[in-house]
Design a protein around this motif. Structure first.
Motif, PDB file in Angstrom:
ATOM      1  N   GLU A 272       0.831  -1.199   0.000  1.00  0.00           N
ATOM      2  CA  GLU A 272       0.000   0.000   0.000  1.00  0.00           C
ATOM      3  C   GLU A 272       0.870   1.256   0.000  1.00  0.00           C
ATOM      4  OE1 GLU A 272      -0.355  -2.502   2.069  1.00  0.00           O
ATOM      5  OE2 GLU A 272      -2.266  -3.387   1.425  1.00  0.00           O
ATOM      6  N   LEU A 273       1.915   1.224   0.866  1.00  0.00           N
ATOM      7  CA  LEU A 273       2.812   2.374   0.933  1.00  0.00           C
ATOM      8  C   LEU A 273       3.555   2.562  -0.390  1.00  0.00           C
ATOM      9  CD1 LEU A 273       4.045   4.639   2.572  1.00  0.00           C
ATOM     10  CD2 LEU A 273       5.717   3.005   3.486  1.00  0.00           C
ATOM     11  N   LEU A 274       3.936   1.435  -1.031  1.00  0.00           N
ATOM     12  CA  LEU A 274       4.616   1.485  -2.328  1.00  0.00           C
ATOM     13  C   LEU A 274       3.720   2.139  -3.376  1.00  0.00           C
ATOM     14  CD1 LEU A 274       6.906   0.797  -4.266  1.00  0.00           C
ATOM     15  CD2 LEU A 274       6.053  -1.528  -4.383  1.00  0.00           C
ATOM     16  N   THR A 275       2.452   1.732  -3.391  1.00  0.00           N
ATOM     17  CA  THR A 275       1.506   2.279  -4.361  1.00  0.00           C
ATOM     18  C   THR A 275       1.298   3.771  -4.143  1.00  0.00           C
ATOM     19  OG1 THR A 275       0.382   0.138  -4.481  1.00  0.00           O
ATOM     20  CG2 THR A 275      -0.812   2.049  -5.313  1.00  0.00           C
TER      21      THR A 275
ATOM     22  N   ASP B 122       3.595  -5.780  -6.483  1.00  0.00           N
ATOM     23  CA  ASP B 122       2.658  -6.911  -6.492  1.00  0.00           C
ATOM     24  C   ASP B 122       1.668  -6.753  -7.631  1.00  0.00           C
ATOM     25  OD1 ASP B 122       1.013  -4.903  -5.673  1.00  0.00           O
ATOM     26  OD2 ASP B 122       0.489  -5.772  -3.728  1.00  0.00           O
ATOM     27  N   ALA B 123       0.773  -7.719  -7.762  1.00  0.00           N
ATOM     28  CA  ALA B 123      -0.176  -7.732  -8.882  1.00  0.00           C
ATOM     29  C   ALA B 123      -0.999  -6.456  -8.941  1.00  0.00           C
ATOM     30  CB  ALA B 123      -1.080  -8.951  -8.776  1.00  0.00           C
ATOM     31  N   LYS B 124      -1.450  -5.970  -7.745  1.00  0.00           N
ATOM     32  CA  LYS B 124      -2.264  -4.748  -7.725  1.00  0.00           C
ATOM     33  C   LYS B 124      -1.443  -3.549  -8.193  1.00  0.00           C
ATOM     34  CE  LYS B 124      -5.641  -6.034  -4.163  1.00  0.00           C
ATOM     35  NZ  LYS B 124      -6.206  -5.679  -2.834  1.00  0.00           N
ATOM     36  N   GLY B 125      -0.171  -3.518  -7.754  1.00  0.00           N
ATOM     37  CA  GLY B 125       0.687  -2.410  -8.164  1.00  0.00           C
ATOM     38  C   GLY B 125       0.913  -2.416  -9.664  1.00  0.00           C
ATOM     39  N   GLN B 126       1.105  -3.616 -10.248  1.00  0.00           N
ATOM     40  CA  GLN B 126       1.287  -3.709 -11.692  1.00  0.00           C
ATOM     41  C   GLN B 126       0.021  -3.289 -12.430  1.00  0.00           C
ATOM     42  OE1 GLN B 126       3.098  -7.449 -13.019  1.00  0.00           O
ATOM     43  NE2 GLN B 126       4.081  -7.686 -11.011  1.00  0.00           N
ATOM     44  N   GLU B 127      -1.125  -3.726 -11.901  1.00  0.00           N
ATOM     45  CA  GLU B 127      -2.398  -3.353 -12.527  1.00  0.00           C
ATOM     46  C   GLU B 127      -2.620  -1.851 -12.481  1.00  0.00           C
ATOM     47  OE1 GLU B 127      -5.222  -5.662 -10.401  1.00  0.00           O
ATOM     48  OE2 GLU B 127      -4.819  -7.505 -11.525  1.00  0.00           O
TER      49      GLU B 127
ATOM     50  N   SER C 211      -3.369   1.611 -16.394  1.00  0.00           N
ATOM     51  CA  SER C 211      -4.086   2.789 -16.841  1.00  0.00           C
ATOM     52  C   SER C 211      -3.141   3.804 -17.460  1.00  0.00           C
ATOM     53  CB  SER C 211      -4.846   3.424 -15.661  1.00  0.00           C
ATOM     54  OG  SER C 211      -5.539   4.578 -16.082  1.00  0.00           O
ATOM     55  N   TYR C 212      -1.984   3.979 -16.799  1.00  0.00           N
ATOM     56  CA  TYR C 212      -1.043   4.952 -17.373  1.00  0.00           C
ATOM     57  C   TYR C 212      -0.443   4.426 -18.677  1.00  0.00           C
ATOM     58  CZ  TYR C 212       2.703   8.121 -18.242  1.00  0.00           C
ATOM     59  OH  TYR C 212       3.510   9.031 -18.876  1.00  0.00           O
ATOM     60  N   LEU C 213      -0.071   3.148 -18.695  1.00  0.00           N
ATOM     61  CA  LEU C 213       0.519   2.587 -19.912  1.00  0.00           C
ATOM     62  C   LEU C 213      -0.462   2.626 -21.082  1.00  0.00           C
ATOM     63  CD1 LEU C 213       2.391  -0.480 -18.362  1.00  0.00           C
ATOM     64  CD2 LEU C 213       3.440   1.573 -19.321  1.00  0.00           C
ATOM     65  N   ASP C 214      -1.755   2.494 -20.786  1.00  0.00           N
ATOM     66  CA  ASP C 214      -2.769   2.472 -21.847  1.00  0.00           C
ATOM     67  C   ASP C 214      -3.230   3.870 -22.247  1.00  0.00           C
ATOM     68  OD1 ASP C 214      -2.681  -0.251 -21.966  1.00  0.00           O
ATOM     69  OD2 ASP C 214      -4.393  -0.567 -20.642  1.00  0.00           O
TER      70      ASP C 214
ATOM     71  N   ASN D 126       7.573 -13.631 -12.737  1.00  0.00           N
ATOM     72  CA  ASN D 126       7.454 -12.576 -11.728  1.00  0.00           C
ATOM     73  C   ASN D 126       6.560 -11.413 -12.140  1.00  0.00           C
ATOM     74  OD1 ASN D 126       9.533 -13.060  -9.330  1.00  0.00           O
ATOM     75  ND2 ASN D 126      10.482 -13.798 -11.244  1.00  0.00           N
ATOM     76  N   PHE D 127       5.993 -11.471 -13.324  1.00  0.00           N
ATOM     77  CA  PHE D 127       5.154 -10.363 -13.789  1.00  0.00           C
ATOM     78  C   PHE D 127       3.857 -10.902 -14.384  1.00  0.00           C
ATOM     79  CE2 PHE D 127       9.462  -8.711 -13.949  1.00  0.00           C
ATOM     80  CZ  PHE D 127       9.326  -7.451 -13.378  1.00  0.00           C
ATOM     81  N   LEU D 128       2.830 -10.078 -14.301  1.00  0.00           N
ATOM     82  CA  LEU D 128       1.584 -10.397 -14.987  1.00  0.00           C
ATOM     83  C   LEU D 128       1.833 -10.320 -16.490  1.00  0.00           C
ATOM     84  CD1 LEU D 128      -0.885  -8.212 -12.875  1.00  0.00           C
ATOM     85  CD2 LEU D 128      -0.557 -10.692 -12.701  1.00  0.00           C
ATOM     86  N   ARG D 129       1.274 -11.272 -17.210  1.00  0.00           N
ATOM     87  CA  ARG D 129       1.456 -11.255 -18.663  1.00  0.00           C
ATOM     88  C   ARG D 129       0.847 -10.001 -19.267  1.00  0.00           C
ATOM     89  NH1 ARG D 129       0.176 -16.910 -21.498  1.00  0.00           N
ATOM     90  NH2 ARG D 129      -1.860 -16.585 -20.568  1.00  0.00           N
ATOM     91  N   THR D 130      -0.238  -9.534 -18.673  1.00  0.00           N
ATOM     92  CA  THR D 130      -0.884  -8.317 -19.179  1.00  0.00           C
ATOM     93  C   THR D 130       0.004  -7.087 -18.966  1.00  0.00           C
ATOM     94  OG1 THR D 130      -2.044  -8.290 -17.048  1.00  0.00           O
ATOM     95  CG2 THR D 130      -3.260  -9.103 -18.958  1.00  0.00           C
ATOM     96  N   PHE D 131       0.850  -7.143 -17.933  1.00  0.00           N
ATOM     97  CA  PHE D 131       1.775  -6.036 -17.684  1.00  0.00           C
ATOM     98  C   PHE D 131       2.926  -6.072 -18.691  1.00  0.00           C
ATOM     99  CE2 PHE D 131       5.664  -4.577 -15.412  1.00  0.00           C
ATOM    100  CZ  PHE D 131       5.330  -3.235 -15.312  1.00  0.00           C
TER     101      PHE D 131
END
Length: 924
Positions: A167-170, A209-214, A218-221, A252-257
Motif C-alpha cells: 500500500e505504501l509502495l503504491t 505486487d499484482a495490484k501495483g502492476q495493474e 491505466s497509465y501505460l494504456d 514474476n510479472f503479470l502477462r498483461t503487464f
C-alpha cells in the motif's frame, strides 16, 4: 544501374564543400529536374539521404563516415540546424561497449526514445550488469536529442524499499488524496507527479505486487492514473517509463503487464563482455578514483592482468568494489604525510581474488614488471590500443585495390589478394570480438544462406558446405553495421579486377544470386566491394584444396599471448604461417577443442596440424579431437616465440610433419607428441607433375571425365618436389593406400606403380590403370573406362585441356625446338620425352603470356654439369620467344632441362625408343 541508383551514386560522390542541388544533379545526368526531385524524395523516405532546406536545397548521404553513428533526422530546415545537430554529442558513446556487446541494446533504447511520446522500456539482467547506469544514460540521451525538455526530471526509485508494504509502495508511486487512509490529513503527490515532463526509473520493479502492476495499466494504456483514494478521478501526466529487474520476466510479472512493455532489453553479464571492454571498465573505475582524490594511481601490471582474467559473480558491481578495496588497501600502507602517487600492488587485492587459480598459476610467476600510471587528467583511450574506425572488410578491400594499382604481375597480385581474403575470413570468423553489431543475429544470416544456397554444392563448381555458409554469414553479419563510399574510379577498378581474374561463369552466377539475397532479404545496400569479395572468396574455395599445407596454431592462455607470438613470427617470416587462439584462463578443454574443430573444417586441414600450447588443460585436446581425427597432429608444450619461429621456418620450407618435429626437437628441445588418425587408410590415386599442380589438376579432370560414376576413391594432385621431401613417402603410405601414381615425372615410390602421361596417350599402360581401379569398377564399367581413356587421352585432348593455345599451331612451333635439340644431341629424344615436352612447353608458353611464370627453381637435380645442354636449350627456345613475343625465364629453361634428363634416364631402352614421336597426322 537504374536512374535512382545513379542519383544516389551522385550524392555519395559529392564532397563536403560541394553539395549538389536537384538542378545540378539533373544537369549532370542529363534528365529532367522534376524526375530527379521525385527520386530524391524517395531516397529521403528510405532514410538513405538527408534533405537540407535553404537556397538551394541540398542532400547528403546518411551513411557518410562522419554521420553514420549520429542519430539524425531525415530533413532539416536549413544548413545551420543541420550543423547544430552534428555538434550534439551522443551520450551513449560514453558507455563502454556501445559499439560492441551493447550495440543492439543501445540501438533499441534509441528507437524507444525516438518514438513519439516514447516507449516504455524494461531492462533485465543479473545484479551488477549496469541497468541503473544505462537508465541514467537513456535519460541524458532523451534530453540531449530534445525528446525531453531540459527541465524534465529523472526520478529514480527502488521498489524493494517498500516491498513489504504494498500500500505504501503504491501511494509513493501515485500519491494520495486527503482522507485516502488513516493519517492522510493532506493530499500528497507521488513520483509520477514529480516526474511529469521527465522520466521515471523503477528499479527492482518485480517487487510490485499484482495490484501495483495493474495500477500501471491505466497509465501505460491512456497516459493517466488515479491517486490512492481517488478511484473515479484521474490525472494526466507525461512521463517516460524505464523499468529494471534481475528476475525472470515470465514468473514474476503479470502477462498483461509485460505485454504493455514493447521494448525489453537484456544486459549481458561481465563474462560475456569482450576483453577490451573489461579492460576499459577497470581503467574507468581507477580513473574515477584518481579524479576523486586528485592523485596519480600506479597500477601494477599483475594487478591489471588479474582483474582482466578472474570471474565476477556479481558482475560490474563486484569489479567496481574490488577496485575500490584495492585502493583502500594501498592507501592503508601509506603514511598520512605521503603525498606521492598511490601504488596498487598484487597484495592489495582482496583475499578471495589472491586465492583464485589465475593468481596462483599465472600472475605470481609472471616476470612482467610494467605499470599503468593513471593520472586525474588521463583518459581510457590513453591506455588501449586504438583501433581504426573503419571496418576490417573495407580496409581489406581497399588494400586489394591498392595492390592492383601497383601493377604487379597478375600471378603475384592474385596470390596477394587470395591471402588478404583468407586473412579477412579468419578475422571475421575467429578473431572479431564484436558481439552485437546490427539488428539481425548471426543465426538469421546462417539459416537464410543455408536455405538458399546449401543445396547448390552439386550445381556449381564450389562446395558450399556449412563452413563456407558460416563464413558468408559472418561477412554479412558484420556488413550490416558498416557502410562505405566508393568513388567512380574505385568502382571501375573493382570491375577491372573481376574482368582480369578469369572468374568462372558459375561463380559469376552464384555471386549474383547471393547479392540479390543480400539486397532483398537482408535489406543491405551492397556494392562493388561486396561483389568483388564474393567472387574472390568463391574462387579461392574452388581451388583451396592444397594437400601440401601443414597448418600451425599457437594456443595460449591470456588476453593476447598467443596472438602476440604469432604476429611477431609472421612479421619476421614475411608471411602468415601461424594462426593463434587467445584463451581465457578458465576456459574448458572442450571449448578449445570445438574451436580447433571449426578451424580444421574451415581451413580444410588434411596433411597435418601442429599445435603449440602453453600449459595444463590444453594437453587434453588431442583426446577430445581423436574421435574425428583424419589427419596427423603434433603437439608441442611450453610454447615460446623461439619455438613458434622455428616451426614457422619449417613450414615455410614445406617440410613434412615428421621432419618438422624432428628438426624442432633437436633445435628447441620442447616436449612433443604426434598422434596419427585411428581410422582405416583411404584409397588414393596420386597425380604428379614437376612444375606445380596446375598440369596435374588438368590430368585429374581428364581422369574424372573418363569415369562413368563417382567412386569411393581420392584422386589427389601433388607437386613432384613435395612428393620427394624427406619422409613424405612414409607419411603418405601411413595415411593412404596408394593405388598408383599418374603424371609427367616419376617420384619412384617403392612398390607403387607409376603410369606416365605419354603411356596413357599411346595406350601402353591403360591396362595397368584399369587394374589399379579394379576394385571400384564392374567389368562393364572397366571396359567403358578403357574406351573413355583412349578417347580423352589423345595428344590433342590433353593439350586442349591444358592450354587455350591452338593445339596444331603450338605443336608445329614446338617441333622446331625439338628438331634443333635432336641435331644437338647424339641421338633423337625418346617418344616419352617428346610427349612430355609438348605438354610442358605449351603450358609454359601460356603461363608466360598470362604473366604467371614459375617463381621456384627445380630442386630434384643438380644442373651444374649440364651447362652445355642449358645453353643449347635456351638457344633453341629463342624460336618460341620470337613467335609469341615472350621472354622465357632461366628457371623455366632449367625445368625443361631437368625434365629431359629425368625422362631420358628413366626409360628402359627398347627397339622403339629411338624412333621419333610421329606428329605428322596432327600437325599437317
Amino acid at each position: 544501374m537504374n536512374l535512382k541508383e545513379k542519383i544516389f551514386t551522385q550524392i555519395q560522390q559529392q564532397t563536403a564543400s560541394n553539395l549538389y542541388s536537384t538542378t545540378e544533379i539533373a544537369q549532370n545526368l542529363g534528365v529532367r529536374r522534376n524526375t530527379v526531385s521525385y527520386y530524391l524524395n524517395q531516397l529521403v523516405a528510405e532514410k538513405k539521404i538527408i534533405k537540407i532546406g535553404g537556397k538551394p536545397v541540398v542532400f547528403v548521404d546518411r551513411a557518410a563516415p562522419k554521420l553514420r553513428d549520429l542519430a539524425l533526422q531525415n530533413k532539416y530546415q536549413n544548413m545551420a540546424s543541420f550543423k547544430a545537430a552534428l555538434t550534439k554529442k551522443d551520450v551513449f558513446t560514453e558507455v563502454i561497449g556501445y559499439n560492441s556487446s551493447l550495440y543492439n541494446q543501445i540501438r533499441e533504447l534509441k528507437a524507444a526514445a525516438s518514438y513519439p511520446g516514447g516507449l516504455p522500456v524494461l531492462l533485465t539482467g543479473a545484479t551488477g550488469t549496469g541497468k541503473s547506469y544505462l537508465a541514467g544514460k537513456f535519460y541524458e540521451y532523451c534530453v540531449n536529442k530534445g525528446y525531453l525538455q531540459k527541465d524534465g526530471k529523472f526520478v529514480s526509485f527502488n521498489c524493494a524499499e517498500y516491498a513489504d508494504n504494498p500500500e505504501l509502495l503504491t501511494s509513493t508511486l501515485f500519491g494520495y488524496i486527503k482522507g485516502a487512509f488513516t493519517g492522510a490529513d493532506t493530499a500528497k503527490p507521488g513520483l509520477f507527479d514529480e516526474a511529469d515532463g521527465g522520466m521515471l526509473f523503477l528499479d527492482e520493479v518485480h517487487r510490485l505486487d499484482a495490484k501495483g502492476q495493474e495500477k500501471l495499466f491505466s497509465y501505460l494504456d491512456k497516459g493517466e492514473f488515479s491517486p490512492v483514494g481517488a478511484a473515479s478521478a484521474t490525472k494526466k501526466v507525461h512521463v517516460r517509463l524505464i523499468f529494471a529487474t534481475t528476475e525472470n520476466i515470465k514468473s514474476n510479472f503479470l502477462r498483461t503487464f509485460i505485454r504493455r512493455i514493447p521494448v525489453q532489453i537484456t544486459l549481458p553479464p561481465i563474462k560475456k563482455r569482450t576483453s577490451e571492454e573489461i579492460r576499459s571498465l577497470i581503467l574507468h573505475f581507477y580513473l574515477e578514483h584518481a579524479r576523486k582524490i586528485n592523485r596519480e594511481i600506479i597500477v601494477d601490471d599483475k594487478v591489471f592482468s588479474t582483474l582482466v582474467h578472474i570471474g565476477y559473480e556479481n558482475n560490474i558491481g563486484q569489479l567496481k568494489n574490488i577496485v575500490l578495496l584495492s585502493l583502500a588497501n594501498a592507501l592503508k600502507r601509506r603514511s598520512d604525510e605521503e603525498k606521492t602517487a598511490i601504488s596498487v600492488k598484487l597484495v592489495d587485492l582482496p583475499y578471495k581474488v589472491l586465492m583464485s587459480n589465475y593468481v596462483k598459476e599465472y600472475a605470481v610467476s609472471s616476470r612482467e614488471a610494467a605499470q599503468l600510471v593513471i593520472k586525474p587528467t588521463s583518459h581510457i583511450k590513453d591506455f588501449l590500443i586504438q583501433r581504426s574506425d573503419s571496418n576490417h572488410i573495407e580496409e581489406t578491400m581497399r588494400q586489394i585495390l591498392t595492390a592492383y594499382a601497383k601493377h604487379y604481375p597478375i600471378a603475384t597480385f592474385k596470390k596477394m589478394a587470395d591471402e588478404k581474403i583468407a586473412e579477412l575470413c579468419d578475422f571475421l570468423v575467429f578473431k572479431q570480438q564484436r558481439l552485437g553489431v546490427g539488428p539481425l543475429p548471426l543465426s538469421f544470416f546462417q539459416e537464410i544462406l543455408n536455405q538458399k544456397f546449401g543445396y547448390l554444392q552439386n550445381d556449381f563448381g564450389n562446395d558450399l558446405n556449412g563452413n563456407v555458409i558460416l563464413t558468408l554469414a559472418f561477412y554479412f553479419y558484420y556488413r550490416q553495421a558498416n557502410q562505405w563510399h566508393l568513388s567512380l574510379s574505385e568502382q571501375k577498378t573493382c570491375k577491372q579486377i573481376m574482368q582480369e581474374w578469369d572468374i568462372t561463369s558459375d561463380n559469376d552466377q552464384l555471386t549474383s544470386l547471393i547479392m540479390s539475397t543480400a539486397t532483398e532479404i537482408f535489406n543491405l545496400h551492397v556494392d562493388e566491394f561486396d561483389n568483388l569479395f564474393l567472387l574472390l572468396f568463391l574462387n579461392s574455395i574452388q581451388k583451396s584444396e592444397n594437400p601440401d599445407i601443414i597448418h600451425g596454431v599457437v594456443l595460449a592462455h591470456g588476453y593476447s599471448t598467443a596472438s602476440s607470438i604469432a604476429n611477431v613470427v609472421n612479421k619476421l617470416e614475411g608471411k602468415n604461417l601461424l594462426d593463434s587462439f587467445d584463451m581465457p584462463i578458465d576456459i574448458e578443454p572442450e571449448d578449445i577443442a570445438q574451436k580447433i574443430r571449426s578451424y580444421v573444417k574451415i581451413h580444410q586441414v588434411k596433411n597435418g596440424l601442429i599445435l603449440m600450447v602453453d600449459m595444463g588443460s590444453l594437453e587434453q585436446i588431442p583426446q577430445l579431437l581423436k574421435t574425428s581425427l583424419d589427419y596427423p597432429i603434433a603437439i608441442f608444450n611450453n610454447v615460446s616465440t623461439q619455438l613458434a619461429l622455428f616451426v614457422a621456418d619449417c613450414l615455410k620450407k614445406k617440410m613434412t610433419l615428421e621432419m618438422i618435429v624432428k628438426e624442432t626437437k633437436a633445435a628447441v628441445n620442447n616436449d612433443y607428441k604426434i598422434i596419427y588418425p585411428a581410422v582405416l587408410k583411404k584409397n588414393i590415386l596420386i597425380i604428379c607433375c614437376n612444375t606445380g599442380v596446375g598440369t596435374a589438376s588438368k590430368i585429374k579432370q581428364l581422369l574424372l571425365a573418363s569415369l562413368s560414376k563417382k567412386i569411393n576413391l581420392l584422386i589427389k594432385t601433388y607437386d613432384y618436389d613435395f612428393l620427394n621431401l624427406t619422409g613424405q613417402e612414409k607419411l603418405l603410405k601411413e595415411k593412404y593406400h596408394i593405388l598408383a601414381i599418374v603424371g609427367t615425372v616419376n617420384p619412384k615410390y617403392q612398390d607403387i606403380a607409376y603410369i606416365s602421361l605419354d603411356q596413357l596417350v599411346n595406350g601402353e599402360k591403360i591396362e595397368d590403370l584399369q587394374n589399379a581401379l579394379a576394385g571400384f569398377l564392374t567389368k562393364k564399367e572397366s571396359l567403358e573406362f578403357n574406351s573413355n581413356v583412349v578417347r580423352n587421352f589423345t595428344i590433342e585432348k590433353v593439350l586442349n585441356s591444358l592450354t587455350i593455345l591452338d593445339t596444331h599451331v603450338v605443336m608445329k612451333n614446338i617441333d622446331l625446338v625439338l628438331k634443333e635439340l635432336d641435331a644437338f644431341l647424339t641421338k633423337p629424344l625418346k617418344n616419352r620425352t617428346r610427349m612430355l615436352l609438348y605438354v610442358h612447353i605449351s603450358c609454359m608458353i601460356e603461363r608466360i603470356i598470362r604473366k604467371q611464370p614459375l617463381t621456384s627453381e627445380p630442386e630434384g637435380l643438380s644442373l651444374a654439369n649440364e651447362q652445355e645442354l642449358l645453353n643449347k636449350l635456351k638457344s633453341s627456345l629463342n624460336i618460341l620467344e620470337t613467335i609469341y613475343s615472350i621472354s622465357i625465364p632461366k628457371n623455366e629453361v632449367k625445368y625443361i632441362c631437368e625434365l629431359i634428363i629425368n625422362s631420358e634416364s628413366d626409360i628402359n631402352t627398347s627397339a622403339d625408343d629411338n624412333n621419333s614421336f610421329d606428329t605428322s597426322t596432327i600437325t599437317e
